[in-house]
Design a protein around this motif. Structure first.
Motif, short mmCIF file in Angstrom:
data_model
loop_
_atom_site.label_atom_id
_atom_site.label_comp_id
_atom_site.label_asym_id
_atom_site.label_seq_id
_atom_site.Cartn_x
_atom_site.Cartn_y
_atom_site.Cartn_z
N GLN A 20 -7.23 -0.70 6.77
CA GLN A 20 -7.84 0.48 6.16
C GLN A 20 -8.50 1.40 7.18
OE1 GLN A 20 -7.02 1.21 3.15
NE2 GLN A 20 -5.99 -0.78 2.94
N ASP A 21 -8.74 0.92 8.40
CA ASP A 21 -9.24 1.81 9.45
C ASP A 21 -8.25 2.94 9.72
OD1 ASP A 21 -11.64 0.56 9.86
OD2 ASP A 21 -11.01 -0.59 11.62
N LYS B 205 -9.87 -0.54 -1.68
CA LYS B 205 -9.10 -1.35 -0.73
C LYS B 205 -9.95 -1.75 0.48
CE LYS B 205 -4.81 1.03 -1.98
NZ LYS B 205 -3.80 2.01 -1.54
N GLU C 114 -10.45 -5.55 1.50
CA GLU C 114 -10.02 -6.01 2.82
C GLU C 114 -11.17 -6.60 3.63
OE1 GLU C 114 -7.20 -3.75 5.67
OE2 GLU C 114 -9.21 -3.29 6.44
N SER D 85 -2.44 2.45 6.95
CA SER D 85 -3.11 1.22 6.55
C SER D 85 -2.18 0.02 6.61
CB SER D 85 -3.72 1.37 5.14
OG SER D 85 -2.72 1.63 4.19
N ASP E 276 0.82 -1.21 0.00
CA ASP E 276 0.00 0.00 0.00
C ASP E 276 0.86 1.26 0.00
OD1 ASP E 276 -2.56 -0.94 -0.21
OD2 ASP E 276 -2.98 -0.95 1.93
N ALA F 264 -6.31 4.35 7.48
CA ALA F 264 -6.48 5.31 6.39
C ALA F 264 -7.71 6.19 6.62
CB ALA F 264 -6.59 4.58 5.05
N THR G 172 -8.54 4.60 -1.57
CA THR G 172 -8.79 3.70 -0.44
C THR G 172 -10.12 2.95 -0.53
OG1 THR G 172 -7.43 5.09 1.00
CG2 THR G 172 -8.96 3.59 2.09
#
Length: 386
Positions: A363-364, A236, A240, A358, A42, A366, A233
């Motif tokens: 991704q939380d 993603k 995810e 990330s 990433d 981000a 994002t």
């Protein structure tokens, strides 16, 4: 030629340039495909959108100075030529170095374009309608933005085999439109106001000493950070949390730009009837609600709702902040435009931070970085003058 006909003869080629301005948003979906092609992390893949927007830091203020010397229209034409070259390169391959080169030129061309095209529009549209007109330009720009993932997905799955381009078929398609924009704008006479008083780089940067201008600058940084961040994002998050493939998750990017387009179109109408401040507050509340939804739920429909809310909420932030800055110092339009577009450097800062976050937290992380930008915009609503 009637006055109305002459007006539209000037407005239409300028709006085609706004469409070409939207080419920069292909970097979101393109970086995801390059990541898959080259097996990048990433943080490595997010270098591409970060690199695109890095050049806004370098070129925006010098472009404001250049406009004082050669005029806004010639600067826009120069930006389109650089954009054309950037779209030409990926036709020859998708190696890491070639894509870095392409995205760098795309960023340089877009920095030139965004700095010069917005004030060029002010030569056609009267000041009291500037915010809604800039919003309509963003609506046209958003059309190019949301088409990009569909064209890339079509190229990856259905393109004619002998092209040998796959998802990169996106580049020659947009390149042809760039050529059309160059030819049409070149043939269109636009009377420009007398250039601003000659100024240097330091004189432009001194304007950041104005408290309201620095607030606007940071507002632009947060807007584009959220924009590029969601662009890259959103797929993603779906991959995810829901195990989607990249081609399936690419719809998230399109969904964002569809609602951003709807927001720009409706904003162009609404801003003629309500205050910029009220509409800005509504926009920021939409984004804040979206961030909460992304934190509390992994349900597909909730994620899609959040992405749509970000698209709608973020659609008019740029136009309102930009017009507020221009109208606060109307005698310094070129310099202010350069400074505000330099704020698009937020498109470098946010993806880099989001990439590291990330990698560390999923991704939380981000989403958390984007939330910081939304909270700042909530603070900015207190400073909008009207």
């Amino acid at each position: 030629m009637s006055k109305t006909t002459s007006f539209y003869a000037k407005l239409i080629p300028v709006m085609l340039c706004f469409f070409a301005m939207g080419f920069v948003d292909l970097v979101g979906i393109a970086s995801n495909y390059v990541k898959a092609d080259l097996n990048l992390s990433d943080s490595q893949a997010n270098i591409f959108p970060s690199l695109v927007f890095f050049w806004f830091l370098i070129f925006s203020v010098p472009t404001g100075i250049l406009m004082n010397r050669i005029g806004r229209k010639k600067t826009v034409l120069l930006s389109l030529i650089v954009t054309f070259v950037s779209l030409l390169l990926p036709i020859f391959g998708d190696s890491y170095g070639l894509m870095l080169c392409s995205f760098s030129l795309l960023g340089i061309g877009n920095a030139l374009m965004q700095t010069s095209l917005n004030p060029l529009l002010s030569n056609i549209i009267s000041g009291d309608k500037l915010a809604s007109s800039l919003t309509f330009g963003q609506f046209v720009k958003a059309i190019a933005s949301f088409l990009a993932p569909y064209i890339a997905m079509w190229g990856a799955t259905c393109a004619i085999p002998q092209f040998g381009l796959g998802w990169r078929v996106l580049f020659p398609i947009y390149m042809v439109i760039a050529i059309l924009a160059i030819l049409w704008l070149s043939a269109t006479p636009i009377e420009e106001e007398k250039p601003d008083k000659a100024s240097g780089f330091v004189d432009c940067l001194k304007l950041l000493g104005n408290p309201f201008i620095i607030l606007c600058f940071l507002g632009i940084m947060c807007h584009v950070g959220i924009d590029v961040g969601t662009n890259t994002t959103a797929p993603k998050i779906l991959m995810e949390r829901l195990g989607m493939t990249l081609d399936e998750a690419s719809f998230a990017t399109s969904l964002y730009f569809i609602f951003r387009t709807i927001g720009c179109f409706s904003g162009a109408i609404i801003l003629q009837k309500v205050s910029s401040r009220l509409f800005f507050i509504i926009s920021v509340i939409c984004m804040l609600a979206a961030m909460v939804l992304l934190f509390v739920s992994d349900a597909q429909y909730v994620i899609y709702t959040a992405i749509a809310l970000i698209g709608f909420g973020n659609s008019n932030v740029f136009s309102i902040v930009f017009s507020q800055a221009l109208l606060s110092l109307p005698e310094k339009k070129n310099e202010i435009s350069g400074l505000m577009i330099m704020g698009l450097f937020g498109g470098t800062v946010f993806p880099l931070l989001m990439g590291f976050a990330s990698d560390a937290m999923g991704q939380d992380g981000a989403v958390g970085v984007m939330t910081v930008g939304v909270v700042y915009l909530l603070f900015y609503t207190l400073k909008i003058k009207h």
